[in-house]
Motif scaffolding. Structure first.
Motif, PDB file in Angstrom:
ATOM      1  N   TYR A   1       0.899  -1.100   0.106  1.00 17.09           N
ATOM      2  CA  TYR A   1      -0.582  -0.299   0.261  1.00 17.09           C
ATOM      3  C   TYR A   1       0.988   1.288   0.157  1.00 17.09           C
TER       4      TYR A   1
ATOM      5  N   TRP B   1      -1.959   6.485   2.114  1.00 15.53           N
ATOM      6  CA  TRP B   1      -3.209   5.881   2.356  1.00 15.53           C
ATOM      7  C   TRP B   1      -2.595   5.040   3.352  1.00 15.53           C
ATOM      8  N   ASN B   2      -1.638   3.776   4.266  1.00 11.58           N
ATOM      9  CA  ASN B   2      -1.736   2.813   5.116  1.00 11.58           C
ATOM     10  C   ASN B   2      -2.175   3.742   6.541  1.00 11.58           C
TER      11      ASN B   2
ATOM     12  N   ASN C   1      -5.473   3.138   6.995  1.00 12.68           N
ATOM     13  CA  ASN C   1      -6.108   2.128   6.595  1.00 12.68           C
ATOM     14  C   ASN C   1      -5.608   1.539   8.041  1.00 12.68           C
ATOM     15  N   ASN C   2      -4.720   2.352   8.742  1.00 13.18           N
ATOM     16  CA  ASN C   2      -4.495   1.658  10.441  1.00 13.18           C
ATOM     17  C   ASN C   2      -5.312   2.556  11.350  1.00 13.18           C
TER      18      ASN C   2
ATOM     19  N   ALA D   1      -8.611   4.122  10.800  1.00 17.52           N
ATOM     20  CA  ALA D   1      -9.375   4.941  10.170  1.00 17.52           C
ATOM     21  C   ALA D   1     -10.024   3.872   9.788  1.00 17.52           C
ATOM     22  N   ASN D   2      -9.575   2.493   8.882  1.00 21.24           N
ATOM     23  CA  ASN D   2     -10.679   1.445   8.245  1.00 21.24           C
ATOM     24  C   ASN D   2     -10.516   2.040   6.959  1.00 21.24           C
ATOM     25  N   GLY D   3      -9.296   3.225   6.410  1.00 19.46           N
ATOM     26  CA  GLY D   3      -9.177   2.904   4.644  1.00 19.46           C
ATOM     27  C   GLY D   3      -9.555   4.532   4.719  1.00 19.46           C
ATOM     28  N   VAL D   4     -10.466   5.167   4.988  1.00 20.60           N
ATOM     29  CA  VAL D   4     -11.492   5.775   4.503  1.00 20.60           C
ATOM     30  C   VAL D   4     -10.902   7.546   5.335  1.00 20.60           C
TER      31      VAL D   4
ATOM     32  N   PRO E   1     -12.426  10.218   7.447  1.00 23.44           N
ATOM     33  CA  PRO E   1     -12.876  10.389   8.434  1.00 23.44           C
ATOM     34  C   PRO E   1     -13.290  11.838   8.735  1.00 23.44           C
TER      35      PRO E   1
ATOM     36  N   SER F   1     -11.522  10.290  -1.790  1.00 24.59           N
ATOM     37  CA  SER F   1     -10.448   8.463  -2.121  1.00 24.59           C
ATOM     38  C   SER F   1      -9.616   8.024  -3.188  1.00 24.59           C
TER      39      SER F   1
END
Length: 483
Positions: free
Chosen positions: A255, A259-260, A263-264, A266-269, A271, A331
């Motif tokens: 990744y 973005w990671n 991912n770690n 905020a669940n990949g989004v 927020p 995104s």
């Protein structure tokens, strides 16, 4: 064709270390600490440099050139006076000088031990990345170690002036490009940027040199105008598919580091961690730029509004500036397979257009202007926000010709496009803003810095260890290359 980073680094290095071409195995003694196989070391240099930019800089400094604003005062918040600076800059300093510059210096030194006439391309590849890393360092701190930084002898290197660093980078890049030839060995399997395509490395080296010379021209046009004119004739990076970049994949272990973080944590989004700043949002919106829907999504959290003087807000599904929903970074902009773009055609062509407008080079400024905009928008081809060619053409036409504008208006148009094109290239966008001051920025209300931030503090560990470290300057003190 771009080479993808498709394996964890340890696995990549293992494979490169066991399958290098014989001509690139420039070790005489594989156990010697001062020698290393080029295909083994180059990926480590590229990956470390990318990690600095993506996980440390791109994820943290977008508030400074005001491409985005964090919706809460934790991640790189301008209004905190860069309180996160100590930890962030300590990491970046260490990685640039230890993991990137020392290794690229080792790569070049080792290549010089190979048989003359077989090593030129490897040296060129190393010098171009070396120049990029030193550019990054001086753009963050201004005066930094250069001449003594990685000589493998000096323990406490002196800090060179930014002017001398920029001029020396430009000279080294000229040397690098002159070394490129058809007959000597080159890094191929270990080249995660161009797969050993030396024509593209030549274009990238010329493009980076053009950029460096435009910084120098901001203070001293006369000393570099001839070099800029020669570079403008090419070859340079012209289209997005020629960009010097490290590519990532949407797969675990591969990744994009920026973005990671999402991912770690905020669940990949996104927020609403990164929301639109008025400076960028309003400029892009006012031009009816198709990148508006590329760069931004909208949060459906009606309680999320920007802080300070930032935070254009809009109703769900619109960008009309009303309502209680903040526009957030999209995104597409922060995605698992987002590449880290080192040197790009969009910036190169727009700098060429500016050079022509300023009389520093000859050529067709309009053609370079249009090529720069197309290259920027085309970076998103293949994503879910790809912009149709017809829409790109219509947008360019809507901007009008540079010839129809006054000199100042034409220059402003080019510099606005530079700011927009560098939207997700935050170290580059920040550096360009300091050169052009486009668009107009102000420190947000509540900031502990009175003006727009121009630099970072030197890491305390470096100041404490190196008696040559300069006295600190105010964070909003202009750098040498600024007007």
């Amino acid at each position: 064709m771009k080479k993808y980073l498709h394996l964890p680094l340890v696995a990549v290095l293992f494979l490169f270390g066991t399958s290098c071409d014989d001509q690139l195995d420039i070790n005489e003694n594989p156990l010697a600490a001062t020698q290393v196989d080029a295909n083994l070391l180059f990926p480590e240099i590229l990956v470390n440099f990318s990690n600095i930019r993506e996980s440390e800089l791109d994820a943290r400094i977008g508030t400074i050139p005001q491409y985005y604003e964090p919706a809460f005062g934790v991640i790189g918040d301008y209004a905190l006076g860069l309180r996160s600076n100590t930890f962030l800059m300590g990491n970046v300093w260490s990685n640039i000088y230890t993991n990137v510059l020392k290794n690229s210096g080792l790569l070049e030194r080792t290549a010089l031990e190979a048989e003359p006439g077989t090593r030129n391309n490897i040296i060129a590849q190393a010098k171009i990345i070396n120049g990029l890393a030193y550019w990054q360092a001086t753009m963050l701190w201004e005066d930094v170690p250069y001449t003594e930084a990685v000589d493998f002898v000096t323990q406490l290197p002196k800090f060179d002036s930014q002017e001398s660093i920029l001029r020396n980078i430009a000279a080294d890049l000229a040397t690098a490009v002159s070394l490129i030839d058809e007959g000597s060995a080159k890094i191929e399997s270990g080249d995660l940027v161009y797969d050993g395509d030396m024509d593209l490395w030549r274009r990238a080296g010329n493009s980076l040199r053009m950029k460096i010379l435009m910084y120098i021209a901001n203070k001293d046009e006369g000393s570099v105008s001839g070099d800029i004119a020669a570079l403008a004739a090419g070859p340079l990076l012209e289209t997005a598919d020629q960009n010097a970049q490290l590519s990532y994949l949407d797969a675990p272990g591969n990744y994009n580091p920026y973005w990671n973080i999402l991912n770690n944590f905020a669940n990949g989004v996104n927020p609403t961690w990164y929301i639109a700043s008025e400076a960028s949002f309003n400029l892009i919106s006012s031009l009816d730029d198709p990148r508006l829907s590329v760069y931004y999504d909208e949060s459906e959290d009606a309680a999320t509004v920007g802080t300070g003087d930032f935070g254009p807000v809009s109703s769900p599904g619109t960008f009309n500036g009303f309502g209680r929903t903040a526009a957030i970074l999209s995104s597409t902009l922060i995605r698992p397979d987002r590449p880290d773009t080192y040197i790009v055609a969009s910036e190169t062509q727009l700098l060429k257009a500016e050079a022509i407008l300023r009389g520093l080079a000859s050529g067709d400024a309009q053609a370079a202007f249009e090529a720069g905009i197309r290259a920027s928008i085309n970076e998103y081809d293949g994503t879910d926000r790809e912009v149709a060619d017809s829409e790109v053409s219509a947008y360019i036409e809507s901007l009008g010709s540079l010839d129809s504008k006054s000199d100042n208006a034409a220059l402003l148009a080019v510099r606005q496009q530079l700011y927009i094109a560098n939207f997700e290239r935050l170290p580059d966008g920040w550096s360009e803003w300091r050169r052009t001051k486009v668009p107009t920025l102000q420190a947000p209300s509540g900031s502990q810095v009175s003006g727009v931030v121009r630099r970072f503090f030197y890491p305390p560990d470096e100041v404490g260890a190196n008696t040559n470290a300069p006295s600190p300057k105010a964070l909003d003190a202009p750098m040498w290359y600024e007007n």
